[in-house]
Motif scaffolding. Structure first.
Motif, PDB file in Angstrom:
ATOM      1  N   PHE A 155      36.736  53.135  49.710  1.00  0.00           N
ATOM      2  CA  PHE A 155      36.248  53.484  51.058  1.00  0.00           C
ATOM      3  C   PHE A 155      35.579  52.323  51.784  1.00  0.00           C
ATOM      4  N   ILE A 156      35.604  51.122  51.206  1.00  0.00           N
ATOM      5  CA  ILE A 156      35.045  49.935  51.867  1.00  0.00           C
ATOM      6  C   ILE A 156      36.053  48.806  51.769  1.00  0.00           C
ATOM      7  N   ASP A 157      36.304  48.126  52.893  1.00  0.00           N
ATOM      8  CA  ASP A 157      37.194  46.971  52.935  1.00  0.00           C
ATOM      9  C   ASP A 157      36.373  45.694  53.052  1.00  0.00           C
ATOM     10  N   LYS A 158      36.885  44.623  52.458  1.00  0.00           N
ATOM     11  CA  LYS A 158      36.279  43.302  52.611  1.00  0.00           C
ATOM     12  C   LYS A 158      37.043  42.549  53.684  1.00  0.00           C
ATOM     13  N   THR A 159      36.334  41.925  54.622  1.00  0.00           N
ATOM     14  CA  THR A 159      36.977  41.398  55.833  1.00  0.00           C
ATOM     15  C   THR A 159      37.281  39.908  55.797  1.00  0.00           C
ATOM     16  N   ASP A 160      36.909  39.211  54.724  1.00  0.00           N
ATOM     17  CA  ASP A 160      37.124  37.761  54.736  1.00  0.00           C
ATOM     18  C   ASP A 160      38.462  37.350  54.133  1.00  0.00           C
ATOM     19  N   ASN A 161      39.314  38.319  53.848  1.00  0.00           N
ATOM     20  CA  ASN A 161      40.670  38.055  53.336  1.00  0.00           C
ATOM     21  C   ASN A 161      40.685  37.270  52.023  1.00  0.00           C
ATOM     22  N   LYS A 210      40.888  36.691  47.951  1.00  0.00           N
ATOM     23  CA  LYS A 210      41.748  37.303  46.941  1.00  0.00           C
ATOM     24  C   LYS A 210      40.963  38.189  45.975  1.00  0.00           C
ATOM     25  N   TYR A 211      39.667  37.908  45.830  1.00  0.00           N
ATOM     26  CA  TYR A 211      38.879  38.585  44.807  1.00  0.00           C
ATOM     27  C   TYR A 211      37.881  39.553  45.444  1.00  0.00           C
ATOM     28  N   HIS A 212      37.948  40.805  45.021  1.00  0.00           N
ATOM     29  CA  HIS A 212      37.048  41.853  45.511  1.00  0.00           C
ATOM     30  C   HIS A 212      36.291  42.474  44.346  1.00  0.00           C
ATOM     31  N   ASN A 213      35.877  41.647  43.402  1.00  0.00           N
ATOM     32  CA  ASN A 213      35.258  42.166  42.180  1.00  0.00           C
ATOM     33  C   ASN A 213      34.020  43.001  42.454  1.00  0.00           C
ATOM     34  N   GLU A 214      33.268  42.605  43.506  1.00  0.00           N
ATOM     35  CA  GLU A 214      32.034  43.333  43.779  1.00  0.00           C
ATOM     36  C   GLU A 214      32.289  44.766  44.245  1.00  0.00           C
ATOM     37  N   LEU A 215      33.551  45.063  44.646  1.00  0.00           N
ATOM     38  CA  LEU A 215      33.893  46.426  45.066  1.00  0.00           C
ATOM     39  C   LEU A 215      34.409  47.274  43.907  1.00  0.00           C
ATOM     40  N   PHE A 216      34.542  46.675  42.735  1.00  0.00           N
ATOM     41  CA  PHE A 216      35.007  47.443  41.571  1.00  0.00           C
ATOM     42  C   PHE A 216      33.814  48.102  40.881  1.00  0.00           C
ATOM     43  N   ARG A 217      33.061  48.853  41.678  1.00  0.00           N
ATOM     44  CA  ARG A 217      31.917  49.613  41.186  1.00  0.00           C
ATOM     45  C   ARG A 217      32.051  51.044  41.701  1.00  0.00           C
ATOM     46  N   ASN A 218      31.614  51.993  40.885  1.00  0.00           N
ATOM     47  CA  ASN A 218      31.684  53.398  41.286  1.00  0.00           C
ATOM     48  C   ASN A 218      30.324  53.883  41.756  1.00  0.00           C
ATOM     49  N   VAL A 219      30.349  54.764  42.747  1.00  0.00           N
ATOM     50  CA  VAL A 219      29.141  55.501  43.124  1.00  0.00           C
ATOM     51  C   VAL A 219      29.313  56.926  42.613  1.00  0.00           C
ATOM     52  N   ASP A 220      28.205  57.608  42.397  1.00  0.00           N
ATOM     53  CA  ASP A 220      28.282  58.928  41.775  1.00  0.00           C
ATOM     54  C   ASP A 220      29.031  59.935  42.648  1.00  0.00           C
TER      55      ASP A 220
END
Length: 262
Positions: free
Chosen positions: A46-52, A54-64
């Motif tokens: 549900f969140i996109d990273k805008t700097d294009n 290649k790595y979005h590791n910080e978004l590989f986290r779950n919320v409850d």
């Protein structure tokens, strides 16, 4: 293959814990109609990273839990925290998630297990968050994009753009001297022109008054013309500008010629 063989992967019995189930059941009963609660939602869903990057590791986290509308538009995140969230690494993880959501523009509601499941309190928190949607966004990471661009572009600019040479400004005393010399040069130019008129009138127009003046005080006139030419020469040397200084010199040459012709 034997049924007793150990497998590397097993399916979990549930995607949420028993304690989270209690909050989940409560949230389902207190959220407004046409809203949905999604358990164990990944930030990347549900969140996109805008700097294009290649790595979005910080978004590989779950919320409850994630509350969405009937069209699955994200509105509110709910985190259930127990005592393990006081651990240093968990605090760092929670802070990172908090900043990501704050920058993206989605509010996080934190519920602590030690206070139990309070339907009225939970409903009030959810209703308040929904009524204040969208929350004010906060720049936690946007400046990093600008800094990264600057770090990338700056070396290229330094390679292509050469620094301008320093501008030498004359000292105040020198400026004053130049102004005085400039005034003398202008005066010498004007006066030498007047003397040339006298010499020229005596030679060409046969002006008797001018002719008598040349005969009686010709040496004085010539000396004055010579002085004006010297002033012009000094002006050329000091300022590097020949226009004012060269006029008295040229007129001195012409005066000399006329003196010999009289």
């Amino acid at each position: 293959m034997s049924e007793n063989q150990t497998y590397l992967y097993n399916v979990k019995r549930s995607i949420i814990t028993n304690r989270e189930k209690q909050f989940f059941n409560c949230i389902k009963t207190v959220i407004p109609q046409d809203y949905v609660v999604v358990p164990q939602a990944n930030l990347a869903t549900f969140i996109d990273k805008t700097d294009n990057s290649k790595y979005h590791n910080e978004l590989f986290r779950n919320v409850d839990f994630l509350i969405t509308d009937s069209n699955y538009k994200p509105y509110v995140v709910i985190e259930i925290n127990d005592e393990t969230h006081n651990d240093k690494k968990r605090k760092e993880r929670d802070e990172k998630v908090q900043k990501i959501c704050a920058e993206a523009g989605i509010e996080i509601i934190t519920l602590w297990t030690k206070y139990g499941v309070n339907p009225e309190y939970i409903k009030n928190r959810i209703d308040t968050a929904l009524s204040n949607y969208p929350p004010q966004r906060v720049h936690h990471f946007s400046n990093e994009i600008v800094e990264n661009v600057i770090e990338t572009v700056q070396p290229l600019l330094l390679e292509t753009v050469q620094p301008l040479p320093p501008v030498e400004t004359p000292a105040p005393k020198k400026q004053k001297e130049n102004r005085v010399l400039n005034g003398f040069a202008i005066a010498a130019m004007i006066l030498s022109a007047m003397l040339f008129v006298i010499f020229f009138s005596a030679f060409v127009l046969k002006n008797e008054v001018a002719l008598n003046g040349i005969k009686t005080t010709g040496k004085e006139y010539y000396i004055m013309a010579f002085i004006f030419a010297v002033i012009g020469f000094i002006d050329i040397l000091k300022t590097g500008k020949a226009l004012k200084g060269i006029v008295p010199i040229i007129l001195l040459v012409l005066d000399t010629f006329l003196m010999f012709m009289l």
